[in-house]
Design a protein around this motif. Structure first.
Motif, mmCIF file in Angstrom:
data_model
loop_
_atom_site.group_PDB
_atom_site.id
_atom_site.type_symbol
_atom_site.label_atom_id
_atom_site.label_comp_id
_atom_site.label_asym_id
_atom_site.label_seq_id
_atom_site.Cartn_x
_atom_site.Cartn_y
_atom_site.Cartn_z
ATOM 1 N N LEU A 1 39.828 49.324 53.241
ATOM 2 C CA LEU A 1 39.009 50.502 52.952
ATOM 3 C C LEU A 1 37.598 50.320 53.501
ATOM 4 O O LEU A 1 37.043 49.219 53.452
ATOM 5 N N PRO A 2 36.992 51.401 54.010
ATOM 6 C CA PRO A 2 35.615 51.286 54.517
ATOM 7 C C PRO A 2 34.585 51.168 53.408
ATOM 8 O O PRO A 2 33.476 50.695 53.641
ATOM 9 N N ALA A 3 34.931 51.620 52.194
ATOM 10 C CA ALA A 3 33.985 51.566 51.083
ATOM 11 C C ALA A 3 33.871 50.137 50.554
ATOM 12 O O ALA A 3 34.821 49.348 50.613
ATOM 13 N N MET A 4 32.689 49.803 50.031
ATOM 14 C CA MET A 4 32.480 48.507 49.396
ATOM 15 C C MET A 4 32.944 48.591 47.938
ATOM 16 O O MET A 4 32.453 49.436 47.180
ATOM 17 N N ILE A 5 33.876 47.735 47.550
ATOM 18 C CA ILE A 5 34.442 47.736 46.203
ATOM 19 C C ILE A 5 34.252 46.355 45.597
ATOM 20 O O ILE A 5 34.561 45.338 46.230
ATOM 21 N N ALA A 6 33.727 46.331 44.371
ATOM 22 C CA ALA A 6 33.469 45.048 43.719
ATOM 23 C C ALA A 6 33.613 45.195 42.213
ATOM 24 O O ALA A 6 33.543 46.303 41.662
ATOM 25 N N GLN A 7 33.835 44.032 41.554
ATOM 26 C CA GLN A 7 33.896 43.966 40.099
ATOM 27 C C GLN A 7 32.857 42.952 39.629
ATOM 28 O O GLN A 7 32.732 41.859 40.198
ATOM 29 N N TYR A 8 32.103 43.330 38.593
ATOM 30 C CA TYR A 8 31.055 42.463 38.058
ATOM 31 C C TYR A 8 31.313 42.211 36.576
ATOM 32 O O TYR A 8 31.897 43.060 35.887
ATOM 33 N N ASP A 9 30.876 41.032 36.080
ATOM 34 C CA ASP A 9 31.022 40.743 34.661
ATOM 35 C C ASP A 9 29.810 41.251 33.895
ATOM 36 O O ASP A 9 28.947 41.946 34.442
ATOM 37 N N ARG A 10 29.728 40.884 32.614
ATOM 38 C CA ARG A 10 28.648 41.364 31.757
ATOM 39 C C ARG A 10 27.270 40.937 32.269
ATOM 40 O O ARG A 10 26.273 41.615 32.043
#
Length: 371
Positions: free
Chosen positions: A93-102
């Motif tokens: 995907l061209p979009a930037m996708i990320a997951q962050y913690d608390r």
């Protein structure tokens, strides 16, 4: 049972070797644990070897316990496969996708995040968001970070600069991540570079403004319709010519807003103040006033070359036709007396001679002076 370890586990030599190794390791009273696959069919288990110590700290034997972890291992494998699948999908995907913690530290990210040139440091798992951004960029995001950590979905646009100093417009979406108790344990982020989209929108707006200014300033009436011949636009000249206001004409049939008839049809009705030519059109306004107009019609097509409507341009030629009539009259009549002049005499005489010559007849001409 009086059977020895070698007899009990003779069918699983790997387990037997590890078991004897564990017996040696826990001779000091410490338990030993390890993972193994035993049984038929083989299952994943967690093995615990606990020494049996006498009161005088002498080793008298061992307890071997097993915990079936096959379901846990299966779930972990499925989770790893799902994460790998997610990684491969998001990397495309061209979009930037990320997951962050608390604590706003990176848990997961796709290739677009790693390849972006906006970050102060290389994008990697465990790094905090404030370490990736400069102070100004982080401050712009702080209100949205606070909102998502309170459990709200947020979206926003910010401008950031790449390493070479070029500005980029970013559209970001933050959505909270909840644990099994319903508490926010982090958030997911998706950011898309909308620089080109914003540039095109600005260019479209500028083009629209230029077109609007042009259509407002010209004297010709311009009307646009959709594929169903319903009015979608009228410039001020079209409002003045038709007697309709734009807000009232929108969505109306073109034939209702601009009722046009051929000049040849109304020529005998003597309702026009000027002499129309063949092909001229008559516009009949709501107030009953009639005027001669010229019309040009151009189709509008979409990118699939399908008809999307039309552009109609009308020009009021009532005065022009009246002027032509007056000029033609003055060319053949005396300006003072309005009597036919010598040019009209020559034209009329020429036509009579031509007509009678074909019949073999003569023409009598009588000149009389003013007396």
């Amino acid at each position: 049972s009086e059977r020895k370890v070698d007899e009990v586990h003779v069918g699983d030599p790997d387990l037997l070797v590890r078991l004897k190794q564990g017996m040696g390791e826990c001779s000091d009273g410490q338990r030993v644990t390890w993972q193994a696959r035993i049984g038929q069919p083989p299952r994943d288990v967690q093995l615990y070897l606990v020494p049996d110590m006498e009161t005088d700290r002498q080793l008298s034997g061992w307890y071997l316990m097993a915990n079936d972890t096959s379901e846990e291992h299966r779930a972990l494998r499925e989770l790893a496969l799902a994460r790998d699948h997610l990684q491969r999908i998001t990397d495309r995907l061209p979009a930037m996708i990320a997951q962050y913690d608390r604590d706003e530290r990176v848990i997961f990210f796709n290739r677009a995040c790693a390849d972006a040139t906006y970050w102060k440091q290389p994008y990697r798992a465990g790094i905090a968001l404030h370490d990736l951004l400069d102070q100004e960029s982080y401050a712009l995001r702080k209100p949205y970070l606070d909102a998502v950590m309170s459990g709200k979905d947020v979206d926003f646009e910010v401008t950031i600069r790449t390493a070479d100093g070029r500005p980029h417009r970013m559209l970001s979406y933050y959505t909270p991540d909840f644990d099994e108790h319903g508490n926010v344990c982090g958030f997911f982020a998706m950011s898309t570079d909308v620089t080109e989209k914003a540039r095109l929108e600005n260019a479209l707006h500028d083009a629209h403004e230029r077109a609007e200014a042009t259509l407002t300033s010209i004297s010709d009436a311009v009307i646009t319709t959709d594929a169903d011949s319903l009015v979608t636009y009228m410039n001020p000249a079209a409002e003045q010519l038709s007697g309709w206001r734009l807000q009232h004409a929108l969505g109306c049939e073109l034939s209702e807003v601009l009722p046009l008839r051929s000049a040849d049809e109304v020529k005998g009705e003597s309702l026009l103040s000027s002499s129309p030519l063949s092909g001229d059109l008559v516009l009949i306004r709501e107030d009953g006033k009639r005027m001669l107009v010229e019309r040009s019609l151009s189709p509008v097509r979409d990118r699939n070359t399908t008809s999307a409507g039309s552009v109609i341009v009308l020009r009021d030629i009532t005065e022009a036709r009246a002027l032509n009539s007056r000029m033609a009259h003055l060319a053949h009549h005396d300006a003072l007396t309005s009597l036919p002049n010598r040019l009209q005499l020559n034209n009329s005489l020429g036509k009579l001679i031509d007509t009678n010559s074909t019949r073999g007849e003569g023409v009598a001409v009588l000149f009389i002076d003013l007396d």
